[in-house]
Design a protein around this motif. Sequence first.
Motif, PDB file in Angstrom:
ATOM      1  N   GLU A 267     -36.539  30.545  45.437  1.00 29.11           N
ATOM      2  CA  GLU A 267     -36.884  29.570  44.403  1.00 29.11           C
ATOM      3  C   GLU A 267     -36.847  28.158  44.996  1.00 29.11           C
ATOM      4  O   GLU A 267     -36.147  27.890  45.968  1.00 29.11           O
ATOM      5  CB  GLU A 267     -35.922  29.682  43.221  1.00 29.11           C
ATOM      6  CG  GLU A 267     -34.513  29.146  43.469  1.00 29.11           C
ATOM      7  CD  GLU A 267     -33.615  30.065  44.272  1.00 29.11           C
ATOM      8  OE1 GLU A 267     -32.475  29.657  44.597  1.00 29.11           O
ATOM      9  OE2 GLU A 267     -34.048  31.186  44.586  1.00 29.11           O
ATOM     10  N   TRP A 268     -37.624  27.250  44.385  1.00 24.87           N
ATOM     11  CA  TRP A 268     -37.639  25.862  44.858  1.00 24.87           C
ATOM     12  C   TRP A 268     -36.306  25.180  44.561  1.00 24.87           C
ATOM     13  O   TRP A 268     -35.750  25.341  43.478  1.00 24.87           O
ATOM     14  CB  TRP A 268     -38.756  25.074  44.181  1.00 24.87           C
ATOM     15  CG  TRP A 268     -40.132  25.438  44.658  1.00 24.87           C
ATOM     16  CD1 TRP A 268     -41.044  26.215  44.019  1.00 24.87           C
ATOM     17  CD2 TRP A 268     -40.741  25.051  45.897  1.00 24.87           C
ATOM     18  NE1 TRP A 268     -42.192  26.338  44.766  1.00 24.87           N
ATOM     19  CE2 TRP A 268     -42.034  25.622  45.925  1.00 24.87           C
ATOM     20  CE3 TRP A 268     -40.326  24.264  46.975  1.00 24.87           C
ATOM     21  CZ2 TRP A 268     -42.906  25.445  46.993  1.00 24.87           C
ATOM     22  CZ3 TRP A 268     -41.185  24.091  48.025  1.00 24.87           C
ATOM     23  CH2 TRP A 268     -42.471  24.674  48.041  1.00 24.87           C
ATOM     24  N   ARG A 269     -35.814  24.441  45.528  1.00 24.72           N
ATOM     25  CA  ARG A 269     -34.598  23.648  45.341  1.00 24.72           C
ATOM     26  C   ARG A 269     -34.870  22.216  45.765  1.00 24.72           C
ATOM     27  O   ARG A 269     -35.676  21.961  46.668  1.00 24.72           O
ATOM     28  CB  ARG A 269     -33.425  24.227  46.132  1.00 24.72           C
ATOM     29  CG  ARG A 269     -33.067  25.640  45.702  1.00 24.72           C
ATOM     30  CD  ARG A 269     -31.734  26.073  46.244  1.00 24.72           C
ATOM     31  NE  ARG A 269     -31.438  27.454  45.845  1.00 24.72           N
ATOM     32  CZ  ARG A 269     -30.303  28.084  46.131  1.00 24.72           C
ATOM     33  NH1 ARG A 269     -29.359  27.443  46.818  1.00 24.72           N
ATOM     34  NH2 ARG A 269     -30.117  29.322  45.738  1.00 24.72           N
ATOM     35  N   GLU A 270     -34.180  21.290  45.110  1.00 23.87           N
ATOM     36  CA  GLU A 270     -34.376  19.872  45.380  1.00 23.87           C
ATOM     37  C   GLU A 270     -33.283  19.333  46.293  1.00 23.87           C
ATOM     38  O   GLU A 270     -32.113  19.711  46.166  1.00 23.87           O
ATOM     39  CB  GLU A 270     -34.407  19.070  44.075  1.00 23.87           C
ATOM     40  CG  GLU A 270     -35.610  19.390  43.199  1.00 23.87           C
ATOM     41  CD  GLU A 270     -35.709  18.474  42.000  1.00 23.87           C
ATOM     42  OE1 GLU A 270     -34.724  17.740  41.705  1.00 23.87           O
ATOM     43  OE2 GLU A 270     -36.778  18.462  41.345  1.00 23.87           O
TER      44      GLU A 270
ATOM     45  N   ARG B  69     -38.460  18.985  48.168  1.00 23.89           N
ATOM     46  CA  ARG B  69     -38.293  20.327  47.610  1.00 23.89           C
ATOM     47  C   ARG B  69     -38.513  21.353  48.713  1.00 23.89           C
ATOM     48  O   ARG B  69     -39.399  21.197  49.555  1.00 23.89           O
ATOM     49  CB  ARG B  69     -39.267  20.567  46.452  1.00 23.89           C
ATOM     50  CG  ARG B  69     -39.110  19.571  45.303  1.00 23.89           C
ATOM     51  CD  ARG B  69     -40.078  19.869  44.180  1.00 23.89           C
ATOM     52  NE  ARG B  69     -39.700  21.095  43.474  1.00 23.89           N
ATOM     53  CZ  ARG B  69     -40.557  21.893  42.847  1.00 23.89           C
ATOM     54  NH1 ARG B  69     -41.851  21.602  42.848  1.00 23.89           N
ATOM     55  NH2 ARG B  69     -40.133  22.962  42.217  1.00 23.89           N
TER      56      ARG B  69
ATOM     57  N   ARG C 131     -38.303  25.769  49.632  1.00 21.44           N
ATOM     58  CA  ARG C 131     -38.059  27.169  49.281  1.00 21.44           C
ATOM     59  C   ARG C 131     -38.079  27.990  50.563  1.00 21.44           C
ATOM     60  O   ARG C 131     -38.838  27.698  51.500  1.00 21.44           O
ATOM     61  CB  ARG C 131     -39.075  27.705  48.277  1.00 21.44           C
ATOM     62  CG  ARG C 131     -40.497  27.838  48.787  1.00 21.44           C
ATOM     63  CD  ARG C 131     -41.430  28.389  47.712  1.00 21.44           C
ATOM     64  NE  ARG C 131     -41.095  29.764  47.374  1.00 21.44           N
ATOM     65  CZ  ARG C 131     -41.688  30.828  47.916  1.00 21.44           C
ATOM     66  NH1 ARG C 131     -42.627  30.661  48.829  1.00 21.44           N
ATOM     67  NH2 ARG C 131     -41.335  32.038  47.554  1.00 21.44           N
TER      68      ARG C 131
ATOM     69  N   ASN D 194     -39.201  31.193  52.111  1.00 19.35           N
ATOM     70  CA  ASN D 194     -40.178  32.229  51.770  1.00 19.35           C
ATOM     71  C   ASN D 194     -40.225  33.385  52.754  1.00 19.35           C
ATOM     72  O   ASN D 194     -41.048  34.283  52.635  1.00 19.35           O
ATOM     73  CB  ASN D 194     -41.574  31.617  51.625  1.00 19.35           C
ATOM     74  CG  ASN D 194     -42.071  30.991  52.921  1.00 19.35           C
ATOM     75  OD1 ASN D 194     -41.365  30.968  53.927  1.00 19.35           O
ATOM     76  ND2 ASN D 194     -43.291  30.478  52.893  1.00 19.35           N
TER      77      ASN D 194
ATOM     78  N   TYR E  68     -40.014  28.680  55.786  1.00 21.94           N
ATOM     79  CA  TYR E  68     -39.797  27.817  54.626  1.00 21.94           C
ATOM     80  C   TYR E  68     -41.059  27.029  54.303  1.00 21.94           C
ATOM     81  O   TYR E  68     -41.952  26.855  55.132  1.00 21.94           O
ATOM     82  CB  TYR E  68     -38.638  26.854  54.886  1.00 21.94           C
ATOM     83  CG  TYR E  68     -38.846  25.938  56.076  1.00 21.94           C
ATOM     84  CD1 TYR E  68     -39.382  24.656  55.923  1.00 21.94           C
ATOM     85  CD2 TYR E  68     -38.509  26.356  57.366  1.00 21.94           C
ATOM     86  CE1 TYR E  68     -39.574  23.822  57.011  1.00 21.94           C
ATOM     87  CE2 TYR E  68     -38.706  25.522  58.462  1.00 21.94           C
ATOM     88  CZ  TYR E  68     -39.236  24.266  58.279  1.00 21.94           C
ATOM     89  OH  TYR E  68     -39.431  23.448  59.363  1.00 21.94           O
TER      90      TYR E  68
END
Length: 397
Positions: A87-90, A105, A107, A109, A195
Amino acid sequence: MSVMSALPVAAATLTITAAFKPDPSKPNHNMFENTTPNTGFCLNYPNFCRNGSLFSLRAAPTIYATQPIPANHENPRQGVMLKAPAEWREVNVTHSATGRQETVRIRINGLGASLVTDPVVDLVGGNVSISEAHALLFGTNLSYAPSPCKGLGPSWSFNKVAFDFFWAFPTSSECAKHAKFTIPTSRLNYIEISYQLITPNPLNMSAGQYTGTITYTMGPHQDFDMGDNFLPDDPVLTLNFILSVDHVLNIEIPPGGNNIALEPKGGWQLWSVGRRPEKLMRDQTFLIHASSRFKMQLACERIIGDTCGLSNSRQHEVPINVSVTLPNGLRHANGASVHRQPLLLSGAGTELFEPTQYVDRKPGTLHFEIDKQYTAEMLFQEGTYNGSVTVIWDSEV
Protein backbone atom coordinates in the motif's frame (compact mmCIF):
# COMPACT_ATOMS: atom_id res chain seq x y z
CA MET A 1 18.28 -31.41 13.69
CA SER A 2 21.11 -28.89 13.45
CA VAL A 3 20.64 -25.51 15.08
CA MET A 4 21.67 -22.22 13.47
CA SER A 5 22.07 -18.93 15.36
CA ALA A 6 22.49 -15.38 14.06
CA LEU A 7 24.87 -12.77 15.40
CA PRO A 8 23.37 -9.31 15.99
CA VAL A 9 23.99 -6.81 13.20
CA ALA A 10 23.18 -3.17 12.64
CA ALA A 11 19.67 -2.36 11.51
CA ALA A 12 19.16 -2.70 7.75
CA THR A 13 19.25 0.78 6.20
CA LEU A 14 18.83 1.65 2.54
CA THR A 15 19.06 5.08 0.91
CA ILE A 16 16.89 6.33 -1.96
CA THR A 17 18.06 9.43 -3.83
CA ALA A 18 16.27 11.52 -6.44
CA ALA A 19 17.20 14.77 -8.16
CA PHE A 20 15.61 17.51 -10.22
CA LYS A 21 17.48 19.77 -12.60
CA PRO A 22 15.58 21.73 -15.25
CA ASP A 23 16.12 20.60 -18.82
CA PRO A 24 15.53 23.24 -21.54
CA SER A 25 14.77 20.47 -24.04
CA LYS A 26 11.96 19.17 -21.81
CA PRO A 27 10.27 22.21 -20.25
CA ASN A 28 7.15 20.21 -19.31
CA HIS A 29 9.07 17.36 -17.67
CA ASN A 30 8.54 18.47 -14.09
CA MET A 31 9.60 15.29 -12.31
CA PHE A 32 12.43 14.02 -10.16
CA GLU A 33 14.85 11.50 -11.61
CA ASN A 34 15.51 8.50 -9.40
CA THR A 35 19.30 8.52 -8.98
CA THR A 36 19.50 5.54 -6.61
CA PRO A 37 21.95 2.90 -7.85
CA ASN A 38 20.09 -0.37 -8.31
CA THR A 39 21.22 -3.37 -6.31
CA GLY A 40 19.98 -6.94 -6.61
CA PHE A 41 17.28 -7.71 -9.15
CA CYS A 42 17.49 -4.58 -11.32
CA LEU A 43 21.27 -4.63 -11.23
CA ASN A 44 21.18 -8.12 -12.71
CA TYR A 45 18.35 -7.40 -15.17
CA PRO A 46 18.68 -3.69 -16.07
CA ASN A 47 16.82 -3.87 -19.39
CA PHE A 48 13.81 -5.60 -17.83
CA CYS A 49 13.61 -3.01 -15.04
CA ARG A 50 14.17 -0.08 -17.39
CA ASN A 51 11.27 -1.18 -19.58
CA GLY A 52 9.03 -1.61 -16.54
CA SER A 53 10.20 1.54 -14.70
CA LEU A 54 11.27 -0.63 -11.78
CA PHE A 55 13.93 0.07 -9.15
CA SER A 56 15.31 -2.46 -6.70
CA LEU A 57 17.40 -2.47 -3.55
CA ARG A 58 18.93 -5.35 -1.63
CA ALA A 59 19.01 -5.45 2.16
CA ALA A 60 21.22 -7.89 4.00
CA PRO A 61 19.48 -9.24 7.09
CA THR A 62 19.88 -12.98 7.49
CA ILE A 63 16.57 -14.67 8.21
CA TYR A 64 16.76 -18.15 9.71
CA ALA A 65 14.06 -20.77 9.92
CA THR A 66 13.49 -21.65 13.57
CA GLN A 67 12.39 -25.20 12.79
CA PRO A 68 12.18 -27.59 9.84
CA ILE A 69 9.64 -26.96 7.11
CA PRO A 70 7.44 -30.08 7.10
CA ALA A 71 6.41 -31.78 3.89
CA ASN A 72 2.88 -30.93 2.73
CA HIS A 73 2.30 -28.52 5.61
CA GLU A 74 -1.24 -27.15 5.83
CA ASN A 75 -0.41 -23.82 7.43
CA PRO A 76 1.10 -21.55 4.73
CA ARG A 77 2.95 -19.61 7.42
CA GLN A 78 5.10 -22.70 8.15
CA GLY A 79 6.79 -22.66 4.76
CA VAL A 80 8.21 -20.11 2.33
CA MET A 81 5.83 -17.18 2.61
CA LEU A 82 6.29 -13.51 1.84
CA LYS A 83 4.13 -10.42 2.36
CA ALA A 84 5.20 -6.90 1.35
CA PRO A 85 3.78 -3.49 2.36
CA ALA A 86 2.32 -2.80 -1.09
CA GLU A 87 0.00 0.00 0.00
CA TRP A 88 1.08 3.61 -0.55
CA ARG A 89 2.72 5.28 2.44
CA GLU A 90 3.64 8.91 2.94
CA VAL A 91 7.06 10.17 3.97
CA ASN A 92 7.71 13.77 5.02
CA VAL A 93 10.94 15.16 3.62
CA THR A 94 12.37 18.34 5.15
CA HIS A 95 14.46 21.08 3.54
CA SER A 96 17.85 21.18 5.26
CA ALA A 97 17.95 24.99 5.49
CA THR A 98 14.36 26.24 5.72
CA GLY A 99 12.63 23.33 7.43
CA ARG A 100 9.90 23.36 4.79
CA GLN A 101 8.29 19.94 4.38
CA GLU A 102 7.08 18.10 1.29
CA THR A 103 5.56 14.65 0.92
CA VAL A 104 6.94 11.61 -0.91
CA ARG A 105 4.77 8.54 -1.43
CA ILE A 106 6.22 5.04 -1.69
CA ARG A 107 4.89 1.53 -2.16
CA ILE A 108 6.82 -1.72 -2.12
CA ASN A 109 5.66 -3.60 -5.22
CA GLY A 110 8.13 -6.48 -5.21
CA LEU A 111 9.94 -8.67 -2.73
CA GLY A 112 12.48 -11.40 -3.23
CA ALA A 113 15.10 -13.42 -1.42
CA SER A 114 17.61 -16.23 -1.74
CA LEU A 115 16.39 -19.44 -0.11
CA VAL A 116 19.30 -21.56 1.17
CA THR A 117 18.66 -25.19 2.14
CA ASP A 118 20.44 -28.51 2.42
CA PRO A 119 21.48 -29.85 -1.01
CA VAL A 120 18.24 -29.77 -2.93
CA VAL A 121 18.81 -33.04 -4.85
CA ASP A 122 19.19 -34.88 -1.53
CA LEU A 123 15.98 -33.28 -0.19
CA VAL A 124 13.89 -34.76 -3.03
CA GLY A 125 15.49 -38.23 -2.93
CA GLY A 126 18.18 -37.94 -5.60
CA ASN A 127 18.41 -39.13 -9.22
CA VAL A 128 17.33 -35.76 -10.71
CA SER A 129 19.11 -32.65 -11.89
CA ILE A 130 19.47 -29.59 -9.67
CA SER A 131 16.90 -27.73 -11.78
CA GLU A 132 14.43 -30.62 -11.52
CA ALA A 133 15.02 -30.87 -7.78
CA HIS A 134 14.14 -27.20 -7.22
CA ALA A 135 10.92 -27.72 -9.15
CA LEU A 136 10.03 -30.91 -7.24
CA LEU A 137 10.69 -29.31 -3.86
CA PHE A 138 7.73 -26.91 -4.19
CA GLY A 139 5.78 -28.41 -7.10
CA THR A 140 7.15 -25.61 -9.27
CA ASN A 141 10.35 -23.72 -8.58
CA LEU A 142 10.31 -20.47 -6.64
CA SER A 143 10.38 -18.27 -9.74
CA TYR A 144 6.72 -19.22 -10.23
CA ALA A 145 4.98 -16.94 -7.76
CA PRO A 146 1.92 -18.15 -5.84
CA SER A 147 -1.30 -16.16 -6.24
CA PRO A 148 -1.98 -13.27 -5.83
CA CYS A 149 1.69 -12.53 -6.44
CA LYS A 150 3.26 -12.73 -9.86
CA GLY A 151 6.65 -13.91 -10.99
CA LEU A 152 8.75 -10.89 -11.83
CA GLY A 153 11.15 -10.97 -14.71
CA PRO A 154 13.47 -13.69 -15.99
CA SER A 155 14.22 -16.91 -14.13
CA TRP A 156 16.59 -16.37 -11.26
CA SER A 157 19.87 -18.12 -10.61
CA PHE A 158 20.18 -21.25 -8.53
CA ASN A 159 22.69 -23.83 -7.42
CA LYS A 160 22.60 -27.06 -5.42
CA VAL A 161 21.74 -25.31 -2.13
CA ALA A 162 20.14 -21.97 -3.08
CA PHE A 163 17.46 -20.47 -5.30
CA ASP A 164 17.07 -16.71 -5.92
CA PHE A 165 13.51 -15.54 -6.56
CA PHE A 166 11.54 -12.32 -6.85
CA TRP A 167 7.76 -11.83 -6.68
CA ALA A 168 5.61 -8.85 -7.64
CA PHE A 169 3.03 -7.73 -5.05
CA PRO A 170 -0.06 -6.02 -6.49
CA THR A 171 -1.54 -5.93 -2.97
CA SER A 172 -0.34 -6.43 0.59
CA SER A 173 -1.31 -10.10 0.59
CA GLU A 174 0.41 -13.24 1.81
CA CYS A 175 1.98 -15.34 -0.95
CA ALA A 176 3.11 -18.82 0.06
CA LYS A 177 4.74 -21.89 -1.51
CA HIS A 178 4.05 -25.29 0.05
CA ALA A 179 6.98 -27.65 0.40
CA LYS A 180 6.46 -31.15 -1.02
CA PHE A 181 9.42 -32.54 0.94
CA THR A 182 10.71 -31.87 4.44
CA ILE A 183 13.38 -29.16 4.60
CA PRO A 184 15.39 -29.67 7.81
CA THR A 185 17.30 -26.36 7.79
CA SER A 186 16.84 -23.21 5.74
CA ARG A 187 17.40 -19.49 5.71
CA LEU A 188 16.80 -16.43 3.55
CA ASN A 189 20.22 -14.97 2.84
CA TYR A 190 18.91 -11.49 2.01
CA ILE A 191 15.76 -9.72 0.95
CA GLU A 192 15.27 -7.48 -2.05
CA ILE A 193 12.58 -4.91 -2.65
CA SER A 194 11.32 -3.13 -5.72
CA TYR A 195 9.43 0.08 -5.22
CA GLN A 196 7.46 2.89 -6.81
CA LEU A 197 7.74 6.56 -5.87
CA ILE A 198 5.44 9.54 -6.24
CA THR A 199 7.51 12.66 -5.66
CA PRO A 200 6.25 16.23 -5.13
CA ASN A 201 6.28 18.79 -7.92
CA PRO A 202 9.86 20.15 -7.90
CA LEU A 203 8.73 23.45 -9.44
CA ASN A 204 6.93 24.19 -6.18
CA MET A 205 9.95 23.35 -4.04
CA SER A 206 12.88 25.49 -2.93
CA ALA A 207 16.34 24.69 -4.21
CA GLY A 208 18.42 22.54 -1.89
CA GLN A 209 18.25 19.16 -0.24
CA TYR A 210 15.28 17.46 1.39
CA THR A 211 15.67 14.43 3.66
CA GLY A 212 13.27 12.04 5.35
CA THR A 213 12.98 8.54 6.73
CA ILE A 214 10.45 5.73 6.83
CA THR A 215 10.84 2.63 8.98
CA TYR A 216 9.29 -0.75 8.22
CA THR A 217 9.06 -3.65 10.64
CA MET A 218 10.10 -7.19 9.74
CA GLY A 219 8.88 -10.43 11.25
CA PRO A 220 5.67 -12.41 11.76
CA HIS A 221 2.60 -10.23 11.05
CA GLN A 222 4.79 -7.15 10.50
CA ASP A 223 5.20 -4.92 7.43
CA PHE A 224 7.57 -7.41 5.84
CA ASP A 225 6.22 -10.80 6.83
CA MET A 226 8.14 -14.02 6.09
CA GLY A 227 5.72 -16.28 7.96
CA ASP A 228 5.97 -17.72 11.46
CA ASN A 229 9.02 -19.84 10.79
CA PHE A 230 11.50 -17.31 9.38
CA LEU A 231 12.72 -14.74 11.90
CA PRO A 232 15.03 -11.87 10.86
CA ASP A 233 18.15 -11.11 12.87
CA ASP A 234 16.98 -7.48 12.92
CA PRO A 235 13.29 -6.52 12.98
CA VAL A 236 13.63 -3.11 11.27
CA LEU A 237 14.23 -1.92 7.72
CA THR A 238 14.82 1.82 7.36
CA LEU A 239 14.64 3.75 4.09
CA ASN A 240 16.36 7.13 4.00
CA PHE A 241 15.30 9.63 1.33
CA ILE A 242 17.49 12.37 -0.13
CA LEU A 243 15.84 14.66 -2.70
CA SER A 244 18.03 17.28 -4.38
CA VAL A 245 16.51 20.27 -6.17
CA ASP A 246 18.69 22.40 -8.44
CA HIS A 247 16.72 25.39 -9.70
CA VAL A 248 17.34 28.11 -12.25
CA LEU A 249 16.32 31.75 -11.77
CA ASN A 250 18.13 34.10 -14.10
CA ILE A 251 17.19 37.49 -15.58
CA GLU A 252 18.71 39.00 -18.71
CA ILE A 253 18.36 42.75 -19.27
CA PRO A 254 19.30 43.94 -22.79
CA PRO A 255 22.25 46.32 -23.11
CA GLY A 256 21.19 49.79 -21.98
CA GLY A 257 18.03 48.39 -20.40
CA ASN A 258 18.97 49.64 -16.96
CA ASN A 259 18.57 53.27 -18.07
CA ILE A 260 14.87 54.04 -18.44
CA ALA A 261 13.80 57.26 -20.22
CA LEU A 262 10.10 58.01 -19.71
CA GLU A 263 8.16 59.72 -22.47
CA PRO A 264 4.58 60.32 -23.58
CA LYS A 265 2.73 57.83 -25.72
CA GLY A 266 3.71 58.66 -29.30
CA GLY A 267 6.83 60.60 -28.25
CA TRP A 268 7.62 64.18 -27.33
CA GLN A 269 7.03 65.48 -30.84
CA LEU A 270 3.28 65.61 -30.18
CA TRP A 271 3.86 68.25 -27.49
CA SER A 272 5.62 70.43 -30.06
CA VAL A 273 2.33 70.64 -31.99
CA GLY A 274 0.32 71.58 -28.91
CA ARG A 275 -0.73 68.18 -27.54
CA ARG A 276 0.04 68.08 -23.83
CA PRO A 277 1.26 64.66 -22.56
CA GLU A 278 -1.18 62.87 -20.27
CA LYS A 279 1.21 60.25 -18.92
CA LEU A 280 4.89 59.40 -19.07
CA MET A 281 5.76 55.76 -19.55
CA ARG A 282 8.26 53.18 -20.77
CA ASP A 283 8.13 49.41 -21.16
CA GLN A 284 11.35 47.47 -20.66
CA THR A 285 11.57 43.87 -21.88
CA PHE A 286 13.66 41.30 -20.02
CA LEU A 287 14.34 37.60 -20.55
CA ILE A 288 13.71 35.15 -17.71
CA HIS A 289 14.88 31.60 -17.03
CA ALA A 290 12.86 30.14 -14.16
CA SER A 291 12.18 26.69 -12.76
CA SER A 292 11.38 27.73 -9.20
CA ARG A 293 8.94 29.77 -7.19
CA PHE A 294 9.99 33.35 -6.62
CA LYS A 295 8.77 36.69 -5.34
CA MET A 296 9.40 40.23 -6.59
CA GLN A 297 10.01 43.43 -4.65
CA LEU A 298 11.15 47.02 -5.08
CA ALA A 299 13.96 48.96 -3.48
CA CYS A 300 14.05 52.73 -3.92
CA GLU A 301 16.46 55.63 -3.73
CA ARG A 302 13.45 57.86 -2.91
CA ILE A 303 10.30 56.52 -1.29
CA ILE A 304 6.82 57.91 -1.80
CA GLY A 305 4.20 55.85 -0.05
CA ASP A 306 4.48 52.22 -1.18
CA THR A 307 6.48 52.94 -4.32
CA CYS A 308 9.52 54.83 -5.58
CA GLY A 309 9.85 58.49 -6.43
CA LEU A 310 11.63 60.72 -8.92
CA SER A 311 12.77 64.29 -8.20
CA ASN A 312 14.26 67.29 -9.98
CA SER A 313 16.98 69.67 -8.87
CA ARG A 314 14.41 71.67 -6.85
CA GLN A 315 13.43 68.52 -4.94
CA HIS A 316 10.01 68.32 -6.49
CA GLU A 317 9.04 64.66 -6.17
CA VAL A 318 6.57 62.49 -8.06
CA PRO A 319 5.77 58.79 -7.58
CA ILE A 320 6.51 56.30 -10.33
CA ASN A 321 4.34 53.22 -10.79
CA VAL A 322 6.19 50.00 -11.59
CA SER A 323 4.42 46.81 -12.69
CA VAL A 324 5.41 43.51 -14.28
CA THR A 325 4.03 41.16 -16.92
CA LEU A 326 5.42 37.63 -16.88
CA PRO A 327 5.45 35.11 -19.76
CA ASN A 328 3.15 32.09 -20.03
CA GLY A 329 4.30 29.36 -17.67
CA LEU A 330 4.63 31.74 -14.72
CA ARG A 331 1.50 32.30 -12.64
CA HIS A 332 0.18 33.69 -9.41
CA ALA A 333 -0.31 31.15 -6.64
CA ASN A 334 -4.03 31.10 -7.49
CA GLY A 335 -3.26 30.15 -11.11
CA ALA A 336 -3.97 33.57 -12.61
CA SER A 337 -1.68 34.96 -15.28
CA VAL A 338 0.62 37.86 -14.35
CA HIS A 339 -0.29 40.98 -16.35
CA ARG A 340 0.74 44.48 -15.24
CA GLN A 341 0.98 43.35 -11.62
CA PRO A 342 2.02 46.38 -9.48
CA LEU A 343 5.40 46.10 -7.80
CA LEU A 344 5.32 47.69 -4.35
CA LEU A 345 7.81 48.25 -1.56
CA SER A 346 5.59 46.16 0.71
CA GLY A 347 5.70 43.27 -1.77
CA ALA A 348 1.91 43.00 -1.67
CA GLY A 349 0.60 41.02 -4.65
CA THR A 350 4.01 39.71 -5.69
CA GLU A 351 4.70 37.47 -2.70
CA LEU A 352 4.66 34.31 -4.81
CA PHE A 353 4.90 33.44 -8.48
CA GLU A 354 4.97 29.78 -9.49
CA PRO A 355 6.05 28.07 -12.72
CA THR A 356 3.75 25.58 -14.41
CA GLN A 357 6.73 24.46 -16.50
CA TYR A 358 10.37 25.31 -16.89
CA VAL A 359 10.47 28.77 -18.49
CA ASP A 360 13.62 29.03 -20.57
CA ARG A 361 14.61 32.54 -21.74
CA LYS A 362 11.09 33.82 -22.29
CA PRO A 363 10.32 37.57 -22.51
CA GLY A 364 8.62 39.51 -19.73
CA THR A 365 8.04 43.23 -19.36
CA LEU A 366 8.59 45.85 -16.68
CA HIS A 367 6.16 48.75 -17.02
CA PHE A 368 7.14 52.22 -15.70
CA GLU A 369 4.50 54.96 -15.59
CA ILE A 370 3.81 58.37 -14.05
CA ASP A 371 0.13 59.13 -13.61
CA LYS A 372 -1.69 62.03 -15.29
CA GLN A 373 -1.82 64.37 -12.27
CA TYR A 374 1.91 64.07 -11.56
CA THR A 375 2.78 64.42 -15.24
CA ALA A 376 0.87 67.71 -15.24
CA GLU A 377 2.89 68.91 -12.23
CA MET A 378 6.16 68.03 -13.92
CA LEU A 379 5.27 70.10 -17.00
CA PHE A 380 5.26 73.26 -14.87
CA GLN A 381 8.64 72.45 -13.30
CA GLU A 382 12.13 72.91 -14.65
CA GLY A 383 14.93 70.43 -14.98
CA THR A 384 15.26 66.70 -15.35
CA TYR A 385 13.65 64.20 -13.02
CA ASN A 386 15.61 61.15 -12.03
CA GLY A 387 15.78 58.44 -9.44
CA SER A 388 16.90 54.87 -8.87
CA VAL A 389 14.46 51.95 -8.87
CA THR A 390 15.70 48.45 -8.08
CA VAL A 391 13.59 45.44 -9.10
CA ILE A 392 14.32 42.28 -7.12
CA TRP A 393 13.57 38.69 -8.19
CA ASP A 394 13.99 36.54 -5.07
CA SER A 395 13.80 32.72 -5.03
CA GLU A 396 13.90 32.57 -1.22
CA VAL A 397 10.18 32.13 -0.62
